[in-house]
Design a protein around this motif. Structure first.
Motif, PDB file in Angstrom:
ATOM      1  N   ARG A   6      -6.624   4.536   1.192  1.00  0.00           N
ATOM      2  CA  ARG A   6      -5.870   4.942   0.011  1.00  0.00           C
ATOM      3  C   ARG A   6      -6.679   5.903  -0.855  1.00  0.00           C
ATOM      4  N   HIS A  48       1.717   5.856  -6.053  1.00  0.00           N
ATOM      5  CA  HIS A  48       2.159   4.742  -5.221  1.00  0.00           C
ATOM      6  C   HIS A  48       1.088   3.649  -5.179  1.00  0.00           C
ATOM      7  N   HIS A  49      -0.125   4.069  -4.876  1.00  0.00           N
ATOM      8  CA  HIS A  49      -1.207   3.096  -4.694  1.00  0.00           C
ATOM      9  C   HIS A  49      -1.485   2.306  -5.963  1.00  0.00           C
ATOM     10  N   THR A  76       0.533   1.339  -8.424  1.00  0.00           N
ATOM     11  CA  THR A  76       1.490   0.261  -8.682  1.00  0.00           C
ATOM     12  C   THR A  76       1.472  -0.800  -7.590  1.00  0.00           C
ATOM     13  N   ILE A  77       1.338  -0.366  -6.336  1.00  0.00           N
ATOM     14  CA  ILE A  77       1.292  -1.333  -5.239  1.00  0.00           C
ATOM     15  C   ILE A  77       0.066  -2.223  -5.365  1.00  0.00           C
ATOM     16  N   ASP A  78      -1.075  -1.612  -5.715  1.00  0.00           N
ATOM     17  CA  ASP A  78      -2.306  -2.389  -5.865  1.00  0.00           C
ATOM     18  C   ASP A  78      -2.172  -3.416  -6.992  1.00  0.00           C
ATOM     19  N   ARG A 103       0.572  -4.808  -8.234  1.00  0.00           N
ATOM     20  CA  ARG A 103       1.505  -5.875  -7.897  1.00  0.00           C
ATOM     21  C   ARG A 103       0.994  -6.744  -6.749  1.00  0.00           C
ATOM     22  N   GLY A 104       0.217  -6.143  -5.868  1.00  0.00           N
ATOM     23  CA  GLY A 104      -0.386  -6.926  -4.800  1.00  0.00           C
ATOM     24  C   GLY A 104      -1.392  -7.933  -5.331  1.00  0.00           C
ATOM     25  N   SER A 141      12.786  -3.089  -1.895  1.00  0.00           N
ATOM     26  CA  SER A 141      11.360  -2.887  -1.635  1.00  0.00           C
ATOM     27  C   SER A 141      10.757  -1.893  -2.622  1.00  0.00           C
ATOM     28  N   ARG A 142      11.484  -0.826  -2.894  1.00  0.00           N
ATOM     29  CA  ARG A 142      10.987   0.198  -3.824  1.00  0.00           C
ATOM     30  C   ARG A 142      10.770  -0.377  -5.215  1.00  0.00           C
ATOM     31  N   MET A 164       7.843  -2.908  -5.461  1.00  0.00           N
ATOM     32  CA  MET A 164       6.532  -2.279  -5.437  1.00  0.00           C
ATOM     33  C   MET A 164       6.335  -1.261  -6.553  1.00  0.00           C
ATOM     34  N   LEU A 190       7.770   1.723  -6.963  1.00  0.00           N
ATOM     35  CA  LEU A 190       7.646   3.093  -6.476  1.00  0.00           C
ATOM     36  C   LEU A 190       8.662   4.019  -7.144  1.00  0.00           C
TER      37      LEU A 190
END
Length: 316
Positions: free
Chosen positions: A208, A217-218, A220-222, A224-225, A280-281, A284, A286
């Motif tokens: 990433r 993207h990364h 927000t995904i990071d 929430r992950g 999914s969007r 995450m 996105l």
């Protein structure tokens, strides 16, 4: 219910048994009377961890270590021979070994894609092919394939992992149709988030680039992950579910572990693809379609509110 004597005679091969879900599973099955063949890349380190977890003696015939590197064809052949020599045709084969990576399709090198598919698909297929003749001759056996949420739907930023897991599920379904007539069956377990490292030797391989075109993207995904890890399940929960799966008798069984995995499996069955894409969007965080095209200006919440208000306020 099976008698303890019958249970103790059953043998199971667990790949990736040196840590994480594999370690927890091998230990749980050993404690419940199974004869466990623990397949792993580093036998000395892995078996030491297993013996520490179970209290088994170094010469305990119910806990056997076998070297297995799914990236090495010769290792797979040798492992299959060692398994046959130790327990004959195993009663169960659990394909648990796995790796993970994070990065978009554009960022992830092709070498990682090859490694991902070899570990999750090509290697397990080769090991299964080597053990199937004995299992067919015995007229019994359960093959368990470990999938995940990424195998149910293709997930952003883990494309290589999602693709490999999805392919593994389709292989498992095909295999079930081929071997059912011989008295064998297949179970697919879809896992949710577990508090373990599904990995290479030093953690998830990450490609990433937070400063690159997919940085938004990364980020927000990071975030929430990391929040999702707060509700991660323990490996022991998975081990208990696996133990139940080994008693499955139908030709093909699909199980899920954890409310997160179960919810995704159910939603994927009920909702159309376009709806699942949006779910999914949003989950995450996105951007919507077209939001990052060149020249598109990102508006703040206040500006968007003013625009929305202007649309509904009547003109004089």
């Amino acid at each position: 219910m099976r008698s303890r004597a019958v249970t103790e005679s059953r043998s199971v091969v667990v790949t990736g048994a040196s840590r994480g879900l594999g370690l927890a599973s091998a230990a749980h099955l050993y404690r419940h009377g199974w004869r466990v063949v623990a397949a792993m890349r580093s036998v000395d380190t892995g078996m030491a961890a297993l013996r520490a977890e179970t209290g088994a003696a170094a010469d305990d015939p119910r806990l056997i270590g076998v070297r297995l590197d799914l990236l090495d064809e010769d290792s797979i052949v040798a492992a299959a021979a060692a398994i046959a020599a130790a327990v004959g045709a195993p009663d169960a084969l659990v394909h648990n070994a796995g790796i993970a990576s994070a990065g978009t399709v554009e960022e992830t090198p092709m070498e990682l894609w090859q490694q991902m598919f070899t570990t999750h698909l090509f290697g397990p297929v080769a090991l299964t092919k080597a053990l199937l003749p004995g299992m067919r001759a015995a007229g019994r056996g359960r093959i368990v394939v470990i999938s995940s949420a990424g195998g149910v739907r293709g997930m952003p930023a883990i494309a290589a992992y999602s693709a490999a897991k999805g392919a593994t599920e389709r292989w498992a379904e095909s295999l079930a149709g081929e071997i059912a007539a011989f008295g064998l069956g297949v179970t697919v377990i879809v896992t949710g988030v577990f508090d373990t490292d599904i990995i290479t030797d030093h953690g998830t391989q990450t490609f990433r680039d937070f400063e690159g075109p997919y940085g938004r993207h990364h980020a927000t995904i990071d975030k929430r992950g990391r929040a999702a890890m707060k509700i991660a399940h323990s490996p022991e929960k998975f081990a208990k579910e696996l133990a139940k799966a080994l008693d499955d008798t139908r030709p093909i069984v699909r199980r899920s572990t954890g409310i997160d995995a179960t919810s995704l499996v159910v939603s994927n069955r009920l909702l159309p693809g376009r709806a699942m894409h949006q779910v999914s969007r949003l989950a995450m965080g996105l951007p919507r379609q077209g939001a990052m095209r060149p020249g598109v200006v990102k508006l703040g919440i206040g500006t968007r509110a003013l625009i929305a208000a202007a649309k509904v306020i009547p003109r004089r």
